[in-house]
Write a protein that holds these residues in place. Sequence first.
Motif, PDB file in Angstrom:
ATOM      1  N   LYS A  11       0.507  -1.213   0.140  1.00  0.00           N
ATOM      2  CA  LYS A  11      -0.134  -0.089   0.155  1.00  0.00           C
ATOM      3  C   LYS A  11       1.112   1.156  -0.373  1.00  0.00           C
ATOM      4  O   LYS A  11       1.813   1.286   0.714  1.00  0.00           O
ATOM      5  N   LEU A 124       7.182   0.424   5.802  1.00  0.00           N
ATOM      6  CA  LEU A 124       6.689  -0.445   6.121  1.00  0.00           C
ATOM      7  C   LEU A 124       7.233  -1.642   5.915  1.00  0.00           C
ATOM      8  O   LEU A 124       6.673  -1.809   5.400  1.00  0.00           O
ATOM      9  N   CYS A 127       5.404  -4.855   8.866  1.00  0.00           N
ATOM     10  CA  CYS A 127       4.787  -4.087  10.106  1.00  0.00           C
ATOM     11  C   CYS A 127       3.278  -5.233  10.964  1.00  0.00           C
ATOM     12  O   CYS A 127       2.611  -5.126   9.798  1.00  0.00           O
ATOM     13  N   SER A 131       2.800   0.852  12.616  1.00  0.00           N
ATOM     14  CA  SER A 131       3.573   1.602  12.175  1.00  0.00           C
ATOM     15  C   SER A 131       2.756   2.480  11.243  1.00  0.00           C
ATOM     16  O   SER A 131       3.248   3.731  11.025  1.00  0.00           O
ATOM     17  N   PHE A 132       1.832   1.841  10.735  1.00  0.00           N
ATOM     18  CA  PHE A 132       1.540   2.871   9.381  1.00  0.00           C
ATOM     19  C   PHE A 132       0.644   3.591   9.668  1.00  0.00           C
ATOM     20  O   PHE A 132       0.631   4.476   9.546  1.00  0.00           O
ATOM     21  N   ARG A 136       1.169   7.567   8.780  1.00  0.00           N
ATOM     22  CA  ARG A 136       0.695   8.065   8.287  1.00  0.00           C
ATOM     23  C   ARG A 136       0.042   9.477   9.041  1.00  0.00           C
ATOM     24  O   ARG A 136      -0.780  10.733   8.861  1.00  0.00           O
ATOM     25  N   VAL A 143       4.103   7.030   2.776  1.00  0.00           N
ATOM     26  CA  VAL A 143       4.323   5.440   3.015  1.00  0.00           C
ATOM     27  C   VAL A 143       4.023   4.422   2.018  1.00  0.00           C
ATOM     28  O   VAL A 143       2.957   4.258   1.272  1.00  0.00           O
ATOM     29  N   HIS A 145       3.589   0.045   2.572  1.00  0.00           N
ATOM     30  CA  HIS A 145       2.808  -0.346   3.229  1.00  0.00           C
ATOM     31  C   HIS A 145       3.993  -2.041   2.637  1.00  0.00           C
ATOM     32  O   HIS A 145       2.520  -2.077   1.421  1.00  0.00           O
ATOM     33  N   CYS A 146       4.304  -2.675   3.111  1.00  0.00           N
ATOM     34  CA  CYS A 146       4.707  -4.299   2.119  1.00  0.00           C
ATOM     35  C   CYS A 146       4.014  -4.747   3.584  1.00  0.00           C
ATOM     36  O   CYS A 146       4.819  -5.203   4.517  1.00  0.00           O
ATOM     37  N   PRO A 147       3.214  -5.636   4.404  1.00  0.00           N
ATOM     38  CA  PRO A 147       2.267  -6.453   5.447  1.00  0.00           C
ATOM     39  C   PRO A 147       2.992  -7.195   5.189  1.00  0.00           C
ATOM     40  O   PRO A 147       3.403  -8.117   6.708  1.00  0.00           O
TER      41      PRO A 147
END
Length: 339
Positions: A11, A124, A127, A131-132, A136, A143, A145-147
């Motif tokens: 994301k 990220l 995470c 943290s996400f 933000r 940002v 975001h790699c889950p």
Amino acid sequence: MIRSSLKPNIKVSLGSNPRAARIPSSTKRSNQSSGFAKTRGSAAGRRAVPADSSLARTGKPGVSSSTSRHPKSRKSKTGRSSRLFSGFRGTLSVIISARNEEDTLFQVMEQASLLRPAEIIVVLNGCKDRSFRRARLCKEAIVVHCPESAGHDVGRAIGAKLSRGDILVFLDGDMVIPAPLLASFPAAIERGIDVALNDIDPLLPAFSLWDDVTRCKLFLNLILERTDLGTGSMTAVPHALSRRAVEVIGCQHLMIPPKAQAVAIMEKLRVEKVSTVDVIKQNRPRKANTGEGNAMARLISGDHAEALHEVLERGGSSLSDSSNAAEHRRQTASWRNGL
């Protein structure tokens, strides 16, 4: 060994922008379908860098923006204005890698914003905490975001690929470093240095007490005939790169910091230690980085092995010349005795 490439579920958002782009990926994909290229790496979880850097501009694939935003002036907790710096001649990109750093991430971003960067890119990496949400809170942040974890240090490569700045500063989300200390690294780049390293040598104990990772750092610099760097390494944060350095080294090598450093030195880039920031005390203990022979130590040692392989492949070491062996031993002894 060639590592398989997986496209993580990513994301990308621009700060608190509610129209954050989301790029789902429910299954593992091949290199052709994912836009990722195969790469070498010491960690099985390492992956290559996404090819579409336009995600960093607008949060939408294939769309770029020519605008850049600077942090708004605001009062810090100490009552001082956040505009502590008049800015740098070149544009500044701050890249922050984080994994479960909800307690410190926002403070790291606050200090970074005091440098008035053109962009703050937060990667990220797997995470599972908040943290996400914390990332933000910074309106200026981009940002990523790699889950699921993309692999250690891969966040640096992703951030560099997406960045637009003339100067890149790399930080970790668990180390809150005051802006005045950070400023010395981009300032060094503006003075003509290509790779500005953290000088941790004054913080080290006697040589006999060093761990394997620290000795690997010294040995790599030794065979590259840069004993002046001591244990200076791109493995440690903070460090900064010029845009020229990124282009010469290649973003893909940034996921293996010792290899990137070796390439920089062999390509005759200016690599220097510029300032001492105590990151040893701030290094948060984790299961993976504590105990003899821990996973992180093995990973970093493997990174140095890859760097050494690169040096030998390019013929960049004079250690193969037996006539220089005695001189190298003398230089090493002299350096150790100076600690």
